[in-house]
Design an enzyme around this catalytic site. Structure first.
Site, short mmCIF file in Angstrom:
data_model
loop_
_atom_site.label_atom_id
_atom_site.label_comp_id
_atom_site.label_asym_id
_atom_site.label_seq_id
_atom_site.Cartn_x
_atom_site.Cartn_y
_atom_site.Cartn_z
N ILE A 144 -4.63 2.81 3.03
CA ILE A 144 -4.22 3.49 1.80
C ILE A 144 -2.96 2.82 1.26
O ILE A 144 -2.12 2.38 2.03
CB ILE A 144 -3.89 5.00 1.97
CG1 ILE A 144 -3.12 5.25 3.27
CG2 ILE A 144 -5.11 5.86 1.84
CD1 ILE A 144 -2.45 6.62 3.32
N TYR A 156 -3.15 10.60 -5.07
CA TYR A 156 -3.80 10.47 -3.76
C TYR A 156 -5.04 11.35 -3.71
O TYR A 156 -6.12 10.92 -3.28
CB TYR A 156 -2.79 10.86 -2.68
CG TYR A 156 -3.32 10.89 -1.27
CD1 TYR A 156 -3.55 9.72 -0.56
CD2 TYR A 156 -3.57 12.11 -0.61
CE1 TYR A 156 -4.03 9.75 0.75
CE2 TYR A 156 -4.03 12.15 0.69
CZ TYR A 156 -4.26 10.97 1.37
OH TYR A 156 -4.74 11.00 2.67
N ILE A 179 -1.54 14.35 10.03
CA ILE A 179 -1.51 13.56 11.26
C ILE A 179 -0.10 12.95 11.38
O ILE A 179 0.48 12.52 10.37
CB ILE A 179 -2.57 12.43 11.21
CG1 ILE A 179 -3.96 12.99 10.81
CG2 ILE A 179 -2.63 11.68 12.53
CD1 ILE A 179 -4.60 13.97 11.76
N GLY A 225 -6.67 16.48 8.48
CA GLY A 225 -5.49 17.25 8.06
C GLY A 225 -4.25 16.42 8.33
O GLY A 225 -4.33 15.19 8.47
N1 LIG Z 1 -1.41 10.70 8.24
C1 LIG Z 1 -1.95 11.76 7.69
O1 LIG Z 1 -1.35 12.87 7.68
C2 LIG Z 1 -3.31 11.69 7.06
C3 LIG Z 1 -3.91 12.88 6.63
C4 LIG Z 1 -5.17 12.82 6.06
C5 LIG Z 1 -5.82 11.62 5.92
N2 LIG Z 1 -5.20 10.47 6.36
C6 LIG Z 1 -5.90 9.21 6.12
O2 LIG Z 1 -5.85 8.41 7.28
C7 LIG Z 1 -5.80 7.03 6.89
C8 LIG Z 1 -4.64 6.35 7.60
O3 LIG Z 1 -3.44 7.03 7.28
P1 LIG Z 1 -2.07 6.66 8.02
O4 LIG Z 1 -1.20 7.86 7.95
O5 LIG Z 1 -2.37 6.05 9.33
O6 LIG Z 1 -1.49 5.55 7.03
P2 LIG Z 1 -0.35 4.45 7.28
O7 LIG Z 1 0.28 4.59 8.61
O8 LIG Z 1 0.53 4.49 6.07
O9 LIG Z 1 -1.17 3.09 7.28
C9 LIG Z 1 -1.69 2.59 6.10
C10 LIG Z 1 -2.32 1.24 6.41
O10 LIG Z 1 -2.82 0.70 5.18
C11 LIG Z 1 -2.28 -0.62 5.00
N3 LIG Z 1 -2.04 -0.88 3.57
C12 LIG Z 1 -1.13 -0.29 2.76
N4 LIG Z 1 -1.21 -0.82 1.53
C13 LIG Z 1 -2.19 -1.75 1.56
C14 LIG Z 1 -2.72 -2.65 0.61
N5 LIG Z 1 -2.28 -2.70 -0.65
N6 LIG Z 1 -3.71 -3.50 0.99
C15 LIG Z 1 -4.16 -3.50 2.28
N7 LIG Z 1 -3.70 -2.66 3.23
C16 LIG Z 1 -2.73 -1.80 2.87
C17 LIG Z 1 -0.97 -0.63 5.79
O11 LIG Z 1 -0.68 -1.93 6.25
P3 LIG Z 1 0.33 -2.96 5.50
O12 LIG Z 1 1.54 -2.20 5.13
O13 LIG Z 1 0.51 -4.01 6.54
O14 LIG Z 1 -0.44 -3.44 4.32
C18 LIG Z 1 -1.32 0.24 6.98
O15 LIG Z 1 -1.94 -0.52 7.98
C19 LIG Z 1 -5.71 7.01 5.37
O16 LIG Z 1 -6.97 6.80 4.81
C20 LIG Z 1 -5.20 8.40 5.04
O17 LIG Z 1 -5.58 8.84 3.76
C21 LIG Z 1 -3.97 10.48 6.91
#
Ligand SMILES: NC(=O)c1ccc[n+]([C@@H]2O[C@H](COP(=O)([O-])OP(=O)(O)OC[C@H]3O[C@@H](n4cnc5c(N)ncnc54)[C@H](OP(=O)(O)O)[C@@H]3O)[C@@H](O)[C@H]2O)c1
Length: 288
Positions: free
Chosen positions: A120, A182, A217, A215
């Site tokens: 994301i 989002y 995380i 939810g």
């Molecule tokens: N954490 C939560 O509470 C939560 C809740 C509901 C759903 N989710 C879903 O779970 C998934 C992972 O979430 P997360 O919290 O683990 O996110 P995160 O820690 O912010 O990780 C996001 C990842 O996406 C990569 N990214 C960001 N911008 C990018 C771009 N322009 N091009 C390519 N890659 C890019 C980042 O790597 P780089 O910075 O190296 O590019 C990173 O590896 C997402 O789909 C999110 O919507 C998360």
């Protein structure tokens, strides 16, 4: 009223037991040697998925923008037992990059068994102030690149009886405040891949498609974003979320709700929208 409450409780219990009963059991061995592409795996849930796949002995390609972090994740994957671990740096906002990442994976792994779309773009956790350009950009990263990669990988997934796994959010099912761009991208994912699920079923495709609604995380980026605003809700562990996503793909389930209460939020949304909306807003510690 009492009878209605009883009926609701019994229905929920029956639905819960039925879902548990009908879910096929996860065989970790099935992932040994599996060819997997995980996006957004330099941090957070994607990084944790890479480590689980590595422990199961899979062959993995990971992607994100930050090469240094990707290299560190790859090194750890190899030490955990991945048969192969490679990275390719790519910015999903650039139109040519999603295809490039899939082509690299197909070439390096000789095909794909799992495509896990998880990345994301960063977006503020605040009231929408009319920034349309940001929504256009976020749609490219969070939505269009998913569609593009899925299309590019489908022939190989079809050939290998593979799985497409979409990491979405409760926000794709229920609109939440302070995150309109989002929510828009996650709703688009749910809509598009919900349609694709039908089409794959109607064409007797070999490909399974799982949409995962998560939810809150406890990833670093999520925790930093919600600090002081979402104070009444517990975050679930990223490693557990990652494992549940992998199991959902491996057992070819159409949906995952994690943690469990996400399912009930979605379930009650259409029954009693005013209560769900009230509850949703009550979680936000927002003072104008
Ligand atoms: N954490 C939560 O509470 C939560 C809740 C509901 C759903 N989710 C879903 O779970 C998934 C992972 O979430 P997360 O919290 O683990 O996110 P995160 O820690 O912010 O990780 C996001 C990842 O996406 C990569 N990214 C960001 N911008 C990018 C771009 N322009 N091009 C390519 N890659 C890019 C980042 O790597 P780089 O910075 O190296 O590019 C990173 O590896 C997402 O789909 C999110 O919507 C998360």
């Amino acid at each position: 009223m009492r009878t209605l409450t009883k009926i609701i409780i019994v229905s929920i219990a029956v639905a819960f037991i039925a879902v548990k009963w009908s879910t096929p059991s996860f065989e970790p061995e099935s992932l040994r040697g599996a060819r997997v592409l995980v996006t957004g795996a330099s941090t957070g849930i994607g990084e944790q998925m890479a480590y689980h796949y590595a422990r199961f002995g899979a062959q993995i390609v990971i992607t994100g923008r930050k090469e240094k972090m990707l290299q560190q994740v790859v090194d750890k994957c190899l030490s955990l037992g991945a048969q192969k671990a490679l990275y390719i740096a790519a910015d999903m906002a650039t139109e040519s990059e999603p295809d490039k990442v899939v082509d690299f994976s197909l070439e390096q792994l000789g095909g794909l068994d799992y495509l896990v779309l998880n990345h994301i773009g960063s977006t503020p956790f605040s009231m929408w102030k009319g920034d349309i350009e940001h929504i256009r950009w976020l749609m490219k990263v969070n939505f269009y690149s998913y569609v593009q990669m899925a299309w590019r990988a489908l022939p190989s997934l079809e050939q290998n009886k593979g799985s497409l796994v979409i990491v979405s959010s409760l926000a794709g099912k229920i609109s939440t405040p302070l995150s309109a761009p989002y929510v828009a991208t996650k709703s688009a994912l749910n809509g598009f891949f919900g349609s694709l699920q039908h089409e794959l079923a109607m064409t007797n495709s070999n490909v399974s498609l799982s949409v995962c609604s998560l939810g809150l995380i406890d990833t670093e980026s999520a925790m930093n974003k919600i600090k002081g605003i979402l104070t009444n809700i517990a975050a679930s562990p990223a490693s557990e979320a990652a494992l549940r996503i992998i199991q959902t793909g491996a057992t070819r389930q159409a949906e995952l709700y994690y943690p469990w209460d996400v399912f009930y939020m979605v379930f009650f949304k259409d029954w009693i929208p005013s209560l769900t909306n009230y509850y949703t807003r009550s979680l936000f510690n927002y003072k104008p």
